[in-house]
Design a protein around this motif. Sequence first.
Motif, PDB file in Angstrom:
ATOM      1  N   GLY A 172      -5.373  -3.200   2.663  1.00 55.66           N
ATOM      2  CA  GLY A 172      -6.097  -3.295   3.932  1.00 55.66           C
ATOM      3  C   GLY A 172      -5.610  -4.427   4.819  1.00 55.66           C
ATOM      4  N   PRO A 173      -6.176  -4.548   6.018  1.00 58.24           N
ATOM      5  CA  PRO A 173      -5.652  -5.509   6.995  1.00 58.24           C
ATOM      6  C   PRO A 173      -5.819  -6.973   6.595  1.00 58.24           C
ATOM      7  CG  PRO A 173      -7.627  -4.407   7.814  1.00 58.24           C
ATOM      8  CD  PRO A 173      -7.253  -3.727   6.541  1.00 58.24           C
ATOM      9  N   PHE A 174      -6.768  -7.289   5.724  1.00 54.57           N
ATOM     10  CA  PHE A 174      -6.938  -8.704   5.353  1.00 54.57           C
ATOM     11  C   PHE A 174      -5.850  -9.165   4.392  1.00 54.57           C
ATOM     12  CE2 PHE A 174      -8.682 -12.070   2.683  1.00 54.57           C
ATOM     13  CZ  PHE A 174      -8.934 -13.017   3.659  1.00 54.57           C
ATOM     14  N   HIS A 175      -5.713  -8.474   3.268  1.00 56.47           N
ATOM     15  CA  HIS A 175      -4.684  -8.884   2.293  1.00 56.47           C
ATOM     16  C   HIS A 175      -3.306  -8.368   2.697  1.00 56.47           C
ATOM     17  CE1 HIS A 175      -7.418 -10.758  -0.503  1.00 56.47           C
ATOM     18  NE2 HIS A 175      -8.266  -9.775  -0.260  1.00 56.47           N
ATOM     19  N   ASP A 176      -3.251  -7.198   3.305  1.00 57.68           N
ATOM     20  CA  ASP A 176      -2.047  -6.713   3.980  1.00 57.68           C
ATOM     21  C   ASP A 176      -0.801  -6.778   3.092  1.00 57.68           C
ATOM     22  OD1 ASP A 176      -0.353  -5.806   5.899  1.00 57.68           O
ATOM     23  OD2 ASP A 176      -0.271  -7.675   7.023  1.00 57.68           O
ATOM     24  N   MET A 177      -0.812  -6.014   1.995  1.00 60.41           N
ATOM     25  CA  MET A 177       0.300  -6.133   1.045  1.00 60.41           C
ATOM     26  C   MET A 177       1.645  -5.698   1.633  1.00 60.41           C
ATOM     27  SD  MET A 177      -0.342  -3.050  -1.650  1.00 60.41           S
ATOM     28  CE  MET A 177      -0.064  -1.333  -1.213  1.00 60.41           C
ATOM     29  N   GLN A 178       1.595  -5.006   2.777  1.00 56.26           N
ATOM     30  CA  GLN A 178       2.860  -4.600   3.409  1.00 56.26           C
ATOM     31  C   GLN A 178       3.694  -5.812   3.811  1.00 56.26           C
ATOM     32  OE1 GLN A 178      -0.110  -3.416   4.037  1.00 56.26           O
ATOM     33  NE2 GLN A 178      -0.077  -1.192   3.955  1.00 56.26           N
ATOM     34  N   ARG A 179       3.029  -6.932   4.077  1.00 57.60           N
ATOM     35  CA  ARG A 179       3.804  -8.120   4.486  1.00 57.60           C
ATOM     36  C   ARG A 179       4.670  -8.644   3.354  1.00 57.60           C
ATOM     37  NH1 ARG A 179      -0.338 -13.048   3.865  1.00 57.60           N
ATOM     38  NH2 ARG A 179      -1.840 -11.901   2.607  1.00 57.60           N
ATOM     39  N   PHE A 180       4.375  -8.242   2.106  1.00 53.40           N
ATOM     40  CA  PHE A 180       5.205  -8.638   0.967  1.00 53.40           C
ATOM     41  C   PHE A 180       6.220  -7.561   0.593  1.00 53.40           C
ATOM     42  CE2 PHE A 180       1.030 -10.684   0.310  1.00 53.40           C
ATOM     43  CZ  PHE A 180       1.430 -11.979   0.597  1.00 53.40           C
ATOM     44  N   GLY A 181       6.273  -6.492   1.379  1.00 57.23           N
ATOM     45  CA  GLY A 181       7.212  -5.414   1.070  1.00 57.23           C
ATOM     46  C   GLY A 181       6.641  -4.396   0.097  1.00 57.23           C
ATOM     47  N   LEU A 182       5.319  -4.306   0.006  1.00 54.53           N
ATOM     48  CA  LEU A 182       4.684  -3.336  -0.890  1.00 54.53           C
ATOM     49  C   LEU A 182       4.064  -2.223  -0.061  1.00 54.53           C
ATOM     50  CD1 LEU A 182       2.868  -5.922  -3.197  1.00 54.53           C
ATOM     51  CD2 LEU A 182       4.959  -4.656  -3.737  1.00 54.53           C
ATOM     52  N   PHE A 183       4.440  -0.977  -0.356  1.00 53.32           N
ATOM     53  CA  PHE A 183       3.970   0.162   0.433  1.00 53.32           C
ATOM     54  C   PHE A 183       3.491   1.273  -0.493  1.00 53.32           C
ATOM     55  CE2 PHE A 183       7.258  -2.032   2.768  1.00 53.32           C
ATOM     56  CZ  PHE A 183       6.684  -2.204   4.021  1.00 53.32           C
ATOM     57  N   ILE A 184       2.443   1.962  -0.083  1.00 53.45           N
ATOM     58  CA  ILE A 184       1.979   3.129  -0.840  1.00 53.45           C
ATOM     59  C   ILE A 184       2.650   4.361  -0.251  1.00 53.45           C
ATOM     60  CG2 ILE A 184      -0.028   4.577  -1.380  1.00 53.45           C
ATOM     61  CD1 ILE A 184      -1.542   2.090  -1.946  1.00 53.45           C
ATOM     62  N   THR A 185       3.206   5.192  -1.132  1.00 47.21           N
ATOM     63  CA  THR A 185       3.869   6.403  -0.675  1.00 47.21           C
ATOM     64  C   THR A 185       3.146   7.623  -1.260  1.00 47.21           C
ATOM     65  OG1 THR A 185       5.981   7.573  -0.565  1.00 47.21           O
ATOM     66  CG2 THR A 185       5.563   6.357  -2.569  1.00 47.21           C
ATOM     67  N   ALA A 186       3.255   8.746  -0.564  1.00 42.94           N
ATOM     68  CA  ALA A 186       2.483   9.930  -0.958  1.00 42.94           C
ATOM     69  C   ALA A 186       3.161  10.748  -2.051  1.00 42.94           C
ATOM     70  CB  ALA A 186       2.238  10.811   0.267  1.00 42.94           C
ATOM     71  N   SER A 187       4.445  10.519  -2.284  1.00 41.17           N
ATOM     72  CA  SER A 187       5.159  11.363  -3.241  1.00 41.17           C
ATOM     73  C   SER A 187       5.909  10.513  -4.263  1.00 41.17           C
ATOM     74  CB  SER A 187       6.167  12.242  -2.493  1.00 41.17           C
ATOM     75  OG  SER A 187       7.054  12.828  -3.432  1.00 41.17           O
ATOM     76  N   PRO A 188       5.911  10.947  -5.531  1.00 42.41           N
ATOM     77  CA  PRO A 188       6.709  10.217  -6.529  1.00 42.41           C
ATOM     78  C   PRO A 188       8.202  10.273  -6.240  1.00 42.41           C
ATOM     79  CG  PRO A 188       5.804  12.252  -7.465  1.00 42.41           C
ATOM     80  CD  PRO A 188       5.176  12.080  -6.115  1.00 42.41           C
ATOM     81  N   ARG A 189       8.635  11.266  -5.475  1.00 42.06           N
ATOM     82  CA  ARG A 189      10.064  11.372  -5.139  1.00 42.06           C
ATOM     83  C   ARG A 189      10.539  10.205  -4.275  1.00 42.06           C
ATOM     84  NH1 ARG A 189      12.472  15.967  -6.533  1.00 42.06           N
ATOM     85  NH2 ARG A 189      11.188  17.776  -6.990  1.00 42.06           N
ATOM     86  N   ALA A 213      -1.379  -7.902  -6.076  1.00 44.91           N
ATOM     87  CA  ALA A 213      -0.183  -8.195  -5.276  1.00 44.91           C
ATOM     88  C   ALA A 213       0.776  -9.105  -6.038  1.00 44.91           C
ATOM     89  CB  ALA A 213      -0.597  -8.828  -3.953  1.00 44.91           C
ATOM     90  N   ARG A 214       0.222 -10.082  -6.758  1.00 42.15           N
ATOM     91  CA  ARG A 214       1.082 -11.047  -7.469  1.00 42.15           C
ATOM     92  C   ARG A 214       1.948 -10.332  -8.522  1.00 42.15           C
ATOM     93  NH1 ARG A 214       0.352 -16.263  -7.167  1.00 42.15           N
ATOM     94  NH2 ARG A 214      -1.795 -16.054  -6.441  1.00 42.15           N
ATOM     95  N   HIS A 215       1.349  -9.424  -9.284  1.00 46.01           N
ATOM     96  CA  HIS A 215       2.117  -8.728 -10.322  1.00 46.01           C
ATOM     97  C   HIS A 215       3.168  -7.803  -9.713  1.00 46.01           C
ATOM     98  CE1 HIS A 215      -0.999 -10.175 -13.081  1.00 46.01           C
ATOM     99  NE2 HIS A 215      -0.156  -9.878 -14.045  1.00 46.01           N
ATOM    100  N   LEU A 216       2.830  -7.169  -8.602  1.00 51.57           N
ATOM    101  CA  LEU A 216       3.793  -6.244  -7.992  1.00 51.57           C
ATOM    102  C   LEU A 216       4.937  -7.003  -7.335  1.00 51.57           C
ATOM    103  CD1 LEU A 216       1.266  -3.626  -6.572  1.00 51.57           C
ATOM    104  CD2 LEU A 216       2.842  -3.319  -8.500  1.00 51.57           C
ATOM    105  N   VAL A 217       4.605  -8.121  -6.687  1.00 51.13           N
ATOM    106  CA  VAL A 217       5.672  -8.944  -6.075  1.00 51.13           C
ATOM    107  C   VAL A 217       6.599  -9.465  -7.172  1.00 51.13           C
ATOM    108  CG1 VAL A 217       6.112 -11.141  -4.903  1.00 51.13           C
ATOM    109  CG2 VAL A 217       4.413  -9.558  -3.988  1.00 51.13           C
TER     110      VAL A 217
END
Length: 168
Positions: A47-64, A140-144
């Motif tokens: 969401g906009p507060f933690h905003d994980m996209q700023r760390f290069g983390l994105f949710i995608t709709a397909s496993p491909r 976020a910490r584990h994914l980064v």
Amino acid sequence: MFLLLRHLARQRREIALPRGPRGSLHLRHVDAGSCNGCEHELQATAGPFHDMQRFGLFITASPRHADVLLITGPVTTRMRHALEVAYASMPEPRLVAALGDCALGCGLLGDPREHLNGVGDVLPVDIRIPGCPPDPETIARHLVAAMERPGHARPRGVPATGGDAAPG
Ligand code: SF4
């Protein structure tokens, strides 16, 4: 309202997460029988507060298009095949993340006859995110940190290619 927004912006700056290498990870999330507590925290992370996209983390709709298969819940027997198909659809190099104590096999939730003992019973787990549920900073910490693994951070703007099984 302005003061509130300024306060939120200052708080957000104070959440000091380590920066990964220049790159990104794309996450395909699968709910494998959770109580939705872990999804709530994942949603807050994106969401906009933690905003994980700023760390290069994105949710995608397909496993491909995913670098990481991010799984919540204890893995019900009926979700086992879906996880195997999603994993087979992912391009290499791929990672599996177990988000929450249920996914790690703590056995908190549900009837043991109807679920496995966590993600590790089906797939190799690379990223373990403990908590019931883990808070957004922990997620976020584990994914980064996973981006530090050689070869796993995707250069920004580069789409995934490959995958060899059914569509996700
Ligand atoms: S770890 Fe906790 S919050 Fe997450 S799915 Fe299990 S019971 Fe729900």
